[in-house]
Motif scaffolding. Structure first.
Motif, short mmCIF file in Angstrom:
data_model
loop_
_atom_site.label_atom_id
_atom_site.label_comp_id
_atom_site.label_asym_id
_atom_site.label_seq_id
_atom_site.Cartn_x
_atom_site.Cartn_y
_atom_site.Cartn_z
N UNK A 45 43.26 36.18 39.25
CA UNK A 45 43.04 37.60 39.51
C UNK A 45 42.54 38.24 38.22
N UNK A 46 41.43 38.98 38.32
CA UNK A 46 40.85 39.64 37.14
C UNK A 46 41.88 40.57 36.51
N UNK A 47 41.99 40.51 35.18
CA UNK A 47 42.91 41.39 34.47
C UNK A 47 44.32 40.83 34.42
N UNK A 48 44.57 39.82 35.23
CA UNK A 48 45.90 39.23 35.27
C UNK A 48 45.86 37.81 34.69
N UNK A 54 36.06 38.83 30.29
CA UNK A 54 35.75 37.40 30.18
C UNK A 54 34.39 37.13 30.81
N UNK A 55 33.62 36.23 30.19
CA UNK A 55 32.28 35.98 30.73
C UNK A 55 32.39 35.33 32.10
N UNK A 56 31.48 35.70 33.02
CA UNK A 56 31.52 35.09 34.36
C UNK A 56 31.41 33.58 34.31
N UNK A 86 36.68 36.84 46.42
CA UNK A 86 36.74 38.25 46.82
C UNK A 86 36.10 39.08 45.74
N UNK A 87 35.02 39.78 46.10
CA UNK A 87 34.22 40.50 45.10
C UNK A 87 34.23 42.00 45.39
N UNK A 88 34.38 42.83 44.34
CA UNK A 88 34.30 44.28 44.55
C UNK A 88 32.89 44.71 44.94
N UNK A 89 31.86 44.07 44.36
CA UNK A 89 30.48 44.40 44.73
C UNK A 89 29.60 43.18 44.47
N UNK A 90 28.36 43.24 44.96
CA UNK A 90 27.44 42.13 44.70
C UNK A 90 26.74 42.40 43.37
N UNK A 91 27.05 41.57 42.40
CA UNK A 91 26.48 41.70 41.07
C UNK A 91 25.80 40.36 40.78
N UNK A 92 24.46 40.34 40.88
CA UNK A 92 23.76 39.06 40.79
C UNK A 92 23.91 38.41 39.42
N UNK A 121 36.33 42.96 48.39
CA UNK A 121 37.67 43.51 48.20
C UNK A 121 37.69 44.29 46.90
N UNK A 122 38.62 45.24 46.73
CA UNK A 122 38.60 46.07 45.52
C UNK A 122 38.84 45.27 44.24
N UNK A 123 39.52 44.13 44.35
CA UNK A 123 39.84 43.36 43.15
C UNK A 123 39.09 42.03 43.15
N UNK A 124 38.55 41.71 42.00
CA UNK A 124 37.92 40.39 41.83
C UNK A 124 39.02 39.33 41.84
N UNK A 125 38.98 38.48 42.86
CA UNK A 125 39.98 37.42 42.99
C UNK A 125 39.27 36.12 43.34
N UNK A 126 39.66 35.06 42.67
CA UNK A 126 39.02 33.76 42.91
C UNK A 126 40.09 32.74 43.23
N UNK A 127 40.02 32.19 44.43
CA UNK A 127 40.96 31.14 44.81
C UNK A 127 40.19 29.84 44.98
#
Ligand code: ADP
Ligand code: MG
Length: 304
Positions: A45-48, A54-56, A86-92, A121-127
């Protein structure tokens, strides 16, 4: 539609070694004969679990690496991953860096991305879910430590926690791009009696082995492998980083003296250090120069 163009652009590549990968309702794999499926999942989870800036590319690498580390900790060979994004927006820009980092780790350890899910989703989350294989009955559990086994750790410990406290330091590489010890994990099959990967701090993670195996342990403080930049700190600080720092993704295992000699003959691609011994006591004790050295340490708390 955006979801499908993201998948097609960033997460679809021909993959070998799988019967059906990204693009259908499910992926298809053929289990090797006489092997068990090894499977695990981990969420970042971003920020956690990583600083927001952090670089993508690093986030992509790390989201795979932490899962391959769990597969390695069973002694298994990784094969493929699934990605729930889960992405807050599409950022290429972000997606490009992320997918390149993810595939860099996949390629290094010969793992295929075989499916996933993409949502807003509002939070950037990667599972990430990782799958691997191991010969029937050969997995190395946490519960096999025996009295008088050596306790061994790979690489150095405390680097990632030190880097988190000193962002911009060269050791940040260890925080952003952890190396899952895939080769060592597989070599230890048939040799180690128990194993865990160090994600929440060495003392806490070793504690899981002790509990599962119903044994105790002594740690030799003067043997803890810390990297050069940490050696400038006071001993007390070095021990805290080494024992309670999370995110190192080294392997901690127990092994008989005899099997440790066999391991050394196999010349694993990472240094291993004897840091203690399993005993019949309760919990963890510490020694310095052969003498008792009481120490209070903390591990990472996910809900603190
Ligand atoms: P479904 O609606 O049947 O669940 P999706 O439309 O979610 O399928 O996904 C289409 C295909 O793309 C599936 O094969 C799925 O596994 C894959 N996929 C979706 N998101 C990702 C992702 N982030 N990375 C890799 N594969 C993905
Ligand atoms: Mg879906």
């Amino acid at each position: 539609m955006a979801e499908f163009s993201i998948i097609d652009t960033y997460f679809k590549r021909p993959s070998t070694d799988v019967d059906l990968g990204v693009g259908d309702d499910s992926a298809l794999l053929s289990p090797p004969p006489q092997q068990q499926l090894v499977i695990c999942t981990d969420t970042l989870v971003a920020g956690r679990h990583f600083p927001l800036d952090t670089s993508p590319h690093a986030i992509g690498w790390k989201s795979v690496a932490v899962n391959l580390s769990d597969i390695a900790a069973m002694g298994a060979k990784p094969q493929s991953i699934l990605l729930a994004l889960s992405l807050p927006q599409i950022d290429h820009e972000w997606l490009k860096g992320f997918s390149q980092g993810l595939y860099a780790c996949c390629d290094q350890f010969r793992v295929a991305l075989i499916g996933g899910d993409t949502t807003q989703s509002p939070h950037l989350t990667i599972s990430v879910t990782a799958l691997g294989w191991i010969e029937n009955g050969q997995a190395i559990p946490r519960s096999g430590a025996q009295v008088d086994d050596l306790i061994v750790v790979s690489g150095t410990v405390g680097d990632a926690a030190f880097a988190l406290a000193h962002l911009g330091h060269p050791l940040q590489q260890r925080l952003d791009y952890p190396t899952p010890r895939c080769e060592l994990g597989q070599i230890l099959k048939g040799l180690a009696s128990s194993m865990i990967d160090v994600s929440d701090g060495l003392a806490q993670d070793l504690g899981h082995i002790l509990k599962a195996s119903a044994v105790g342990a002594v740690i030799y403080l003067d043997q803890l492998p810390v990297s050069e930049p940490l050696r400038h700190l006071t001993l007390e600080k070095q021990w805290q980083y080494a024992l309670s720092g999370g995110d190192d993704y080294e392997l901690c295992f127990t092994i008989s003296q005899q099997n440790y000699q066999k391991l050394l003959q196999l010349q694993p691609n990472v240094q291993t250090t004897i840091i203690g011994k399993i005993n019949i006591q309760h919990g963890l004790t510490f020694e310095k120069d052969g003498l008792d050295h009481p120490l209070h340490i903390h591990g990472y708390q996910h809900f603190a």
